[in-house]
Scaffold this active site. Structure first.
Site, mmCIF file in Angstrom:
data_model
loop_
_atom_site.group_PDB
_atom_site.id
_atom_site.type_symbol
_atom_site.label_atom_id
_atom_site.label_comp_id
_atom_site.label_asym_id
_atom_site.label_seq_id
_atom_site.Cartn_x
_atom_site.Cartn_y
_atom_site.Cartn_z
ATOM 1 N N ARG A 13 0.324 -1.107 -0.109
ATOM 2 C CA ARG A 13 -0.267 -0.204 -0.332
ATOM 3 C C ARG A 13 0.999 0.971 0.070
ATOM 4 O O ARG A 13 1.130 2.096 -0.726
ATOM 5 C CB ARG A 13 -1.219 -0.487 0.528
ATOM 6 C CG ARG A 13 -1.999 1.000 1.608
ATOM 7 C CD ARG A 13 -2.020 2.605 1.527
ATOM 8 N NE ARG A 13 -1.209 2.789 2.644
ATOM 9 C CZ ARG A 13 -0.828 3.238 3.889
ATOM 10 N NH1 ARG A 13 -0.466 4.310 2.502
ATOM 11 N NH2 ARG A 13 0.075 3.457 4.595
ATOM 12 N N ASP A 14 1.494 1.531 1.311
ATOM 13 C CA ASP A 14 2.096 2.368 1.384
ATOM 14 C C ASP A 14 3.501 2.755 0.007
ATOM 15 O O ASP A 14 3.781 3.474 -0.512
ATOM 16 C CB ASP A 14 2.972 2.863 2.648
ATOM 17 C CG ASP A 14 2.900 4.250 3.317
ATOM 18 O OD1 ASP A 14 3.508 5.242 2.455
ATOM 19 O OD2 ASP A 14 3.536 4.485 4.182
ATOM 20 N N HIS A 34 3.718 3.891 12.946
ATOM 21 C CA HIS A 34 4.209 3.610 11.542
ATOM 22 C C HIS A 34 5.464 5.117 11.664
ATOM 23 O O HIS A 34 4.937 5.692 11.758
ATOM 24 C CB HIS A 34 2.874 3.786 10.375
ATOM 25 C CG HIS A 34 2.721 3.909 8.870
ATOM 26 N ND1 HIS A 34 2.498 3.723 7.813
ATOM 27 C CD2 HIS A 34 3.701 5.444 8.324
ATOM 28 C CE1 HIS A 34 2.747 3.231 6.891
ATOM 29 N NE2 HIS A 34 3.631 4.994 7.033
ATOM 30 N N HIS A 62 9.093 6.249 8.887
ATOM 31 C CA HIS A 62 9.444 6.630 7.648
ATOM 32 C C HIS A 62 10.880 6.626 8.077
ATOM 33 O O HIS A 62 11.308 7.282 9.079
ATOM 34 C CB HIS A 62 8.720 6.962 6.853
ATOM 35 C CG HIS A 62 7.535 7.388 6.395
ATOM 36 N ND1 HIS A 62 7.516 6.631 4.734
ATOM 37 C CD2 HIS A 62 6.537 6.963 7.067
ATOM 38 C CE1 HIS A 62 6.360 6.574 4.561
ATOM 39 N NE2 HIS A 62 5.712 6.043 5.404
ATOM 40 N N CYS A 88 9.074 9.281 -0.293
ATOM 41 C CA CYS A 88 8.424 10.483 0.671
ATOM 42 C C CYS A 88 7.993 11.151 -0.834
ATOM 43 O O CYS A 88 9.014 11.841 -1.371
ATOM 44 C CB CYS A 88 9.350 10.994 1.547
ATOM 45 S SG CYS A 88 9.111 12.631 2.376
ATOM 46 N N ASN A 132 10.006 3.579 3.939
ATOM 47 C CA ASN A 132 8.577 3.254 5.083
ATOM 48 C C ASN A 132 10.722 2.637 6.291
ATOM 49 O O ASN A 132 11.444 2.010 5.264
ATOM 50 C CB ASN A 132 8.143 1.658 4.874
ATOM 51 C CG ASN A 132 6.520 2.877 4.806
ATOM 52 O OD1 ASN A 132 6.771 3.039 3.204
ATOM 53 N ND2 ASN A 132 5.472 3.128 5.645
HETATM 54 ZN ZN ZN Z 1 3.955 5.747 5.075
#
Ligand code: ZN
Length: 310
Positions: free
Chosen positions: A13-14, A207, A209, A240, A249
């Site tokens: 997803r991310d 969560h 990064h 990012c 991440n």
């Molecule tokens: Zn994220």
């Protein structure tokens, strides 16, 4: 008894949402199957955003439906609004992650409404998810909890207040997110301690990064504050949007190594997890995969806490 840590793969997803290339559905499924075989039991599989906005995740239903066939896999999906919740409920997704930004400016630029309106919307989403004959768990991610590219510093008391409002709204869990990699360990530990105490017994996940290299230090800080659930992505996939070329991440393999080395049980077979990188590398040859364990290998005589349990 060793402590159990839940590591949730969010790369599908991310990670994929920040990469222009659309990964074929069958590759996503192969990736998912390989991580499952390596012992990963928590996955945020996709996002119910309009396919127009994110063609990379247009196959959310197909990939999630497959994920739900894997026994013991905790399947979740990101939802940006109540429309997303309706798609998830229609599919029978057991767990959904709503996201709003603590920073008002970030929320406005992300979903074109102030944070307060998103909190209102979240209340409706909780009702949606908890009603019906197959209620779904609904978590809320608090993006920009440790800093924002638009507003800079984010007030810690505001994070606490919003977390408490989300808990009162009926959330099943809260995810404190360092969306843009501004967080540092002292602030992370302080805020996690406070929020965990404020919303107990609600679980508070992390969560992070690794945008500025503090990813694993922040993981340890959150762990020391009592956090036991962490998002990560294979190879640190996911950049990012505000810093082209930046790392994404925190790396799943290195995070799993950190915990296994400290004697915490992740259920993950590290050698098999590192092998999964080949699936992603073949599909996305232009994308850099990060991670120290993949480069250096495990230490001699390294003993995992427990081999991947079925
Ligand atoms: Zn994220």
């Amino acid at each position: 008894m060793s402590e159990k840590i839940a590591l949730r793969e969010v790369g599908m997803r991310d990670g994929l949402q920040s990469i222009a290339t659309v990964m074929p559905t069958e590759t996503k499924i192969a990736w998912l199957d390989a991580e499952y075989a390596a012992g990963v039991r928590y996955v945020e599989v996709s996002s119910f955003v309009p396919p127009k906005l994110l063609p990379q995740l247009a196959d959310a239903e197909a990939v999630i439906a497959h994920a739900m066939t894997l026994k013991g896999l905790h399947v979740s999906a990101l939802i940006p609004n109540s429309r997303g919740a309706e798609r998830g409920i229609a599919l029978g997704v057991p767990e959904m992650n709503y996201v709003l930004s603590v920073s008002n400016g970030h929320n406005l630029s992300n979903v074109r409404r102030p944070t307060a309106e998103s909190i209102e919307d979240f209340r409706r989403v909780v009702q949606l998810c908890h009603s019906g004959d197959k209620p779904a768990r609904i978590n809320c991610g608090l993006a920009t909890s440790f800093g924002c590219t638009i507003e800079g510093d984010v007030d810690e008391d505001r994070v606490r207040r919003i977390a408490s409002e989300i808990a009162a709204a009926g959330a099943d869990g809260i995810i404190l997110a360092d969306t843009v990699g501004y967080g540092q360990p002292a602030a992370i530990e302080r805020v996690f301690r406070k929020v965990i105490a404020d919303v107990a017994p609600l679980p508070v996940a992390a969560h992070f990064h690794d945008t500025r290299g503090l990813g694993l230090a922040n993981v340890l800080a959150a762990y020391n504050a009592g956090c036991r659930e962490f998002d990560a992505s294979l190879g640190g996939l996911g950049g990012c949007p505000y810093a082209p070329g930046a790392t994404g991440n925190i790396v799943m393999e290195d995070t799993a190594f950190l915990f296994e080395a400290m004697g915490c049980e992740t259920g993950i077979d590290l050698d098999r997890l590192v092998e999964v990188r080949a699936v992603v590398a073949r599909a996305l040859p232009e994308v850099a995969l990060h991670g120290a364990i993949a480069k250096a290998g495990l230490p001699r005589n390294f003993h995992p806490v427990a081999q991947a349990a079925e």
